[in-house]
Write an enzyme that holds these catalytic residues in place. Structure first.
Site, PDB file in Angstrom:
ATOM      1  N   ARG A  14      -0.882   2.229   1.572  1.00  0.00           N
ATOM      2  CA  ARG A  14      -0.468   2.462   2.958  1.00  0.00           C
ATOM      3  C   ARG A  14       0.792   3.325   3.039  1.00  0.00           C
ATOM      4  O   ARG A  14       1.251   3.660   4.117  1.00  0.00           O
ATOM      5  CB  ARG A  14      -0.208   1.119   3.645  1.00  0.00           C
ATOM      6  N   GLY A  18       0.451   7.103  -1.324  1.00  0.00           N
ATOM      7  CA  GLY A  18      -0.788   6.347  -1.520  1.00  0.00           C
ATOM      8  C   GLY A  18      -1.831   6.674  -0.462  1.00  0.00           C
ATOM      9  O   GLY A  18      -3.013   6.842  -0.775  1.00  0.00           O
ATOM     10  N   SER A 109       9.866   9.975 -10.217  1.00  0.00           N
ATOM     11  CA  SER A 109      10.622  10.869  -9.333  1.00  0.00           C
ATOM     12  C   SER A 109      11.536  11.745 -10.180  1.00  0.00           C
ATOM     13  O   SER A 109      11.858  11.389 -11.322  1.00  0.00           O
ATOM     14  CB  SER A 109      11.400   9.983  -8.365  1.00  0.00           C
ATOM     15  N   CYS A 111      14.541  12.056 -10.082  1.00  0.00           N
ATOM     16  CA  CYS A 111      15.846  11.444 -10.372  1.00  0.00           C
ATOM     17  C   CYS A 111      15.898  10.820 -11.765  1.00  0.00           C
ATOM     18  O   CYS A 111      16.960  10.377 -12.196  1.00  0.00           O
ATOM     19  CB  CYS A 111      16.229  10.429  -9.306  1.00  0.00           C
ATOM     20  N   TYR A 138      17.321   2.860  -9.539  1.00  0.00           N
ATOM     21  CA  TYR A 138      15.943   3.302  -9.300  1.00  0.00           C
ATOM     22  C   TYR A 138      15.456   4.157 -10.472  1.00  0.00           C
ATOM     23  O   TYR A 138      14.348   3.978 -10.984  1.00  0.00           O
ATOM     24  CB  TYR A 138      15.950   4.108  -8.007  1.00  0.00           C
ATOM     25  N   LYS A 142      12.286   3.643 -13.128  1.00  0.00           N
ATOM     26  CA  LYS A 142      11.231   4.658 -13.293  1.00  0.00           C
ATOM     27  C   LYS A 142      11.139   5.135 -14.749  1.00  0.00           C
ATOM     28  O   LYS A 142      10.048   5.361 -15.265  1.00  0.00           O
ATOM     29  CB  LYS A 142      11.496   5.855 -12.368  1.00  0.00           C
ATOM     30  N   ASN A 167      10.829  16.446  -4.372  1.00  0.00           N
ATOM     31  CA  ASN A 167      10.922  15.876  -3.013  1.00  0.00           C
ATOM     32  C   ASN A 167       9.600  16.097  -2.294  1.00  0.00           C
ATOM     33  O   ASN A 167       9.110  17.223  -2.234  1.00  0.00           O
ATOM     34  CB  ASN A 167      12.011  16.587  -2.206  1.00  0.00           C
ATOM     35  N   HIS A 181      14.652  11.089   4.263  1.00  0.00           N
ATOM     36  CA  HIS A 181      15.071  12.216   3.436  1.00  0.00           C
ATOM     37  C   HIS A 181      15.377  13.410   4.331  1.00  0.00           C
ATOM     38  O   HIS A 181      15.081  13.398   5.527  1.00  0.00           O
ATOM     39  CB  HIS A 181      13.964  12.574   2.434  1.00  0.00           C
ATOM     40  N   ASP A 271      27.585  17.211  -0.259  1.00  0.00           N
ATOM     41  CA  ASP A 271      26.450  18.120  -0.452  1.00  0.00           C
ATOM     42  C   ASP A 271      25.428  17.560  -1.438  1.00  0.00           C
ATOM     43  O   ASP A 271      24.266  17.929  -1.421  1.00  0.00           O
ATOM     44  CB  ASP A 271      26.965  19.442  -1.040  1.00  0.00           C
TER      45      ASP A 271
HETATM   46  N1  LIG Z   1       8.635  10.263  -0.871  1.00  0.00           N
HETATM   47  C1  LIG Z   1       9.130  11.078  -1.771  1.00  0.00           C
HETATM   48  O1  LIG Z   1       9.813  12.072  -1.467  1.00  0.00           O
HETATM   49  C2  LIG Z   1       8.865  10.840  -3.222  1.00  0.00           C
HETATM   50  C3  LIG Z   1       9.355  11.775  -4.108  1.00  0.00           C
HETATM   51  C4  LIG Z   1       9.147  11.573  -5.443  1.00  0.00           C
HETATM   52  C5  LIG Z   1       8.451  10.464  -5.869  1.00  0.00           C
HETATM   53  N2  LIG Z   1       7.952   9.570  -4.996  1.00  0.00           N
HETATM   54  C6  LIG Z   1       7.251   8.402  -5.556  1.00  0.00           C
HETATM   55  O2  LIG Z   1       5.990   8.160  -4.988  1.00  0.00           O
HETATM   56  C7  LIG Z   1       5.744   6.762  -4.921  1.00  0.00           C
HETATM   57  C8  LIG Z   1       5.340   6.373  -3.521  1.00  0.00           C
HETATM   58  O3  LIG Z   1       6.360   6.761  -2.616  1.00  0.00           O
HETATM   59  P1  LIG Z   1       6.137   6.808  -1.037  1.00  0.00           P
HETATM   60  O4  LIG Z   1       7.068   7.823  -0.505  1.00  0.00           O
HETATM   61  O5  LIG Z   1       4.683   6.884  -0.731  1.00  0.00           O
HETATM   62  O6  LIG Z   1       6.690   5.354  -0.610  1.00  0.00           O
HETATM   63  P2  LIG Z   1       6.347   4.491   0.692  1.00  0.00           P
HETATM   64  O7  LIG Z   1       5.804   5.327   1.781  1.00  0.00           O
HETATM   65  O8  LIG Z   1       7.572   3.659   0.955  1.00  0.00           O
HETATM   66  O9  LIG Z   1       5.191   3.510   0.177  1.00  0.00           O
HETATM   67  C9  LIG Z   1       5.439   2.552  -0.806  1.00  0.00           C
HETATM   68  C10 LIG Z   1       4.281   1.602  -0.844  1.00  0.00           C
HETATM   69  O10 LIG Z   1       4.594   0.609  -1.828  1.00  0.00           O
HETATM   70  C11 LIG Z   1       4.085  -0.617  -1.387  1.00  0.00           C
HETATM   71  N3  LIG Z   1       4.889  -1.730  -1.909  1.00  0.00           N
HETATM   72  C12 LIG Z   1       6.238  -1.814  -2.023  1.00  0.00           C
HETATM   73  N4  LIG Z   1       6.588  -3.018  -2.502  1.00  0.00           N
HETATM   74  C13 LIG Z   1       5.425  -3.702  -2.697  1.00  0.00           C
HETATM   75  C14 LIG Z   1       5.120  -5.015  -3.184  1.00  0.00           C
HETATM   76  N5  LIG Z   1       6.085  -5.863  -3.566  1.00  0.00           N
HETATM   77  N6  LIG Z   1       3.816  -5.395  -3.230  1.00  0.00           N
HETATM   78  C15 LIG Z   1       2.834  -4.554  -2.824  1.00  0.00           C
HETATM   79  N7  LIG Z   1       3.051  -3.296  -2.382  1.00  0.00           N
HETATM   80  C16 LIG Z   1       4.347  -2.885  -2.312  1.00  0.00           C
HETATM   81  C17 LIG Z   1       4.177  -0.618   0.129  1.00  0.00           C
HETATM   82  O11 LIG Z   1       3.120  -1.422   0.601  1.00  0.00           O
HETATM   83  P3  LIG Z   1       3.024  -2.015   2.108  1.00  0.00           P
HETATM   84  O12 LIG Z   1       3.037  -0.828   3.022  1.00  0.00           O
HETATM   85  O13 LIG Z   1       1.744  -2.748   2.128  1.00  0.00           O
HETATM   86  O14 LIG Z   1       4.254  -2.880   2.283  1.00  0.00           O
HETATM   87  C18 LIG Z   1       4.008   0.872   0.455  1.00  0.00           C
HETATM   88  O15 LIG Z   1       2.704   1.152   0.862  1.00  0.00           O
HETATM   89  C19 LIG Z   1       7.009   6.078  -5.417  1.00  0.00           C
HETATM   90  O16 LIG Z   1       6.848   5.699  -6.751  1.00  0.00           O
HETATM   91  C20 LIG Z   1       8.065   7.139  -5.359  1.00  0.00           C
HETATM   92  O17 LIG Z   1       8.997   7.029  -6.379  1.00  0.00           O
HETATM   93  C21 LIG Z   1       8.142   9.723  -3.671  1.00  0.00           C
END
Ligand SMILES: NC(=O)c1ccc[n+]([C@@H]2O[C@H](COP(=O)([O-])OP(=O)(O)OC[C@H]3O[C@@H](n4cnc5c(N)ncnc54)[C@H](OP(=O)(O)O)[C@@H]3O)[C@@H](O)[C@H]2O)c1
Length: 317
Positions: A14, A18, A109, A111, A138, A142, A167, A181, A271
């Site tokens: 969600r 994902g 990520s 980072c 974090y 990772k 990003n 962000h 910055d």
């Molecule tokens: N966004 C970025 O810019 C970015 C950049 C680089 C890497 N990433 C990586 O991509 C991945 C996903 O990021 P995103 O931006 O899609 O994050 P997000 O929108 O916050 O989604 C995170 C998901 O993780 C689930 N989750 C968190 N804790 C949980 C738990 N205890 N049990 C079950 N589900 C859990 C949440 O489920 P529910 O909704 O059901 O609570 C949510 O659907 C991460 O690993 C992140 O490091 C993201």
């Protein structure tokens, strides 16, 4: 070999990443997708994850679940960022190994790379010097996920892969100004200023740092590419390989949103790192490249913002 009816579990289905992966898999005709919200299976619980794997028997797992957040959240909740992310990924990785999952994709990520690593960031710079302090909790979680996948490749010869996105932005992004962000925050600020008679928009810093952005649909495409192909190694960067200054980004978003007021740069605010660009040649050698331009991606994201303005997700800290 992936079949259209391979059972694919998308942890975090969600979330922004994902849900994009889910849509992309559906569009490609994959029929056996599995997703559970955190209210149904708490991935922090080893017991719940183990029971869930026994009943659902996924063949392939994509780990897009994590506790994510900005500098403020990382700073205020270091233990949560370290421990919850390790719990989530450890439970998923170990249950996958124990239950005979054929392919696992771990999302990290940029980072994970050292604060002062040369630019653009190559995969081989991992663990060569100290991390950026603001998100080291974090990042450490990772890094341990990347290493767990690498160890499984080494010890068991299984196709466990780690993809490190730059990003990301796009539909289902976080537009909450407290926790978002830079790119979604700018979209919201310019949009709100436009509707208040084009009042000035104040942005943090000098606008000089350079950043790279990848549309989440490109990220989903990279995940599917990694699913459908055998990779010879564990760790791959995913990005566009191109960056721009925050000032250039602001002007682009201002133009797309249609804000005609002034931009004020608050140089009393930090910055951050001067430049953060991924070297994406390893992924290119494997056969994948990003295809959505920043201009087109921002336009799509602004359209999504307008369509969903009344029901943005609430972000818990
Ligand atoms: N966004 C970025 O810019 C970015 C950049 C680089 C890497 N990433 C990586 O991509 C991945 C996903 O990021 P995103 O931006 O899609 O994050 P997000 O929108 O916050 O989604 C995170 C998901 O993780 C689930 N989750 C968190 N804790 C949980 C738990 N205890 N049990 C079950 N589900 C859990 C949440 O489920 P529910 O909704 O059901 O609570 C949510 O659907 C991460 O690993 C992140 O490091 C993201």
């Amino acid at each position: 070999m992936l079949r259209k009816d391979t059972k694919i579990y998308i942890a975090g289905h969600r979330g922004m990443v994902g849900s994009a992966v889910w849509r992309a898999l559906e569009n490609k005709g994959y029929t056996q997708l599995i997703g559970k919200g955190s209210g149904e299976v708490d991935l922090k619980s080893q017991q719940q994850v183990s029971d869930f794997f026994k009943t659902s028997s996924p063949e392939v797992v994509i780990d897009a679940a994590a506790r994510v957040g900005g500098i403020l959240a990382n700073n205020n909740y270091p233990y949560h960022f370290l421990m919850e992310n390790m719990q989530i990924q450890n439970n998923l990785i170990d249950s996958s190994l124990q239950s005979g999952v054929e392919k696992f994709i771990f999302l990290g990520s940029s980072c994970i790379y050292p604060k002062l690593a040369p630019q653009p960031l190559k995969e081989e710079y991992l663990l060569t010097s100290s991390l950026e302090e603001t998100n080291e909790w974090y990042a450490l979680a990772k890094i341990s996920g990347v290493k767990a996948c690498e160890a499984i490749r080494k010890q068991y010869g299984k196709d466990f892969i780690s993809l490190m996105p730059t990003n990301l932005y796009g539909s289902h992004d976080n537009f909450d100004l407290e926790t978002s962000h830079v790119l979604p925050a700018m979209i919201r600020k310019f949009h709100e200023a436009k509707s208040r008679n084009h009042e000035p928009v104040t942005l943090w810093g000098t606008g000089k740092p350079m950043r790279e952005f990848l549309h989440v649909n490109d990220m989903a495409d990279a995940v599917i590419f990694a699913l459908e192909n055998e990779f010879r190694d564990n760790l791959y960067n995913v990005g566009t390989g191109e960056d721009l200054t925050i000032k250039e980004l602001a002007r682009m978003i201002q133009r797309i949103v249609g804000h005609e007021g002034e931009i004020v740069w608050d140089s009393t605010k930090p910055d951050g790192t001067p430049r953060k660009l991924m070297d994406v040649s390893k992924m290119a050698d494997a056969g994948w490249k990003a295809s959505i331009s920043l201009e087109a991606g921002v336009r799509r994201t602004y359209e999504w913002f307008l369509e969903n303005i009344n029901h943005f997700k609430q972000v818990k800290l």
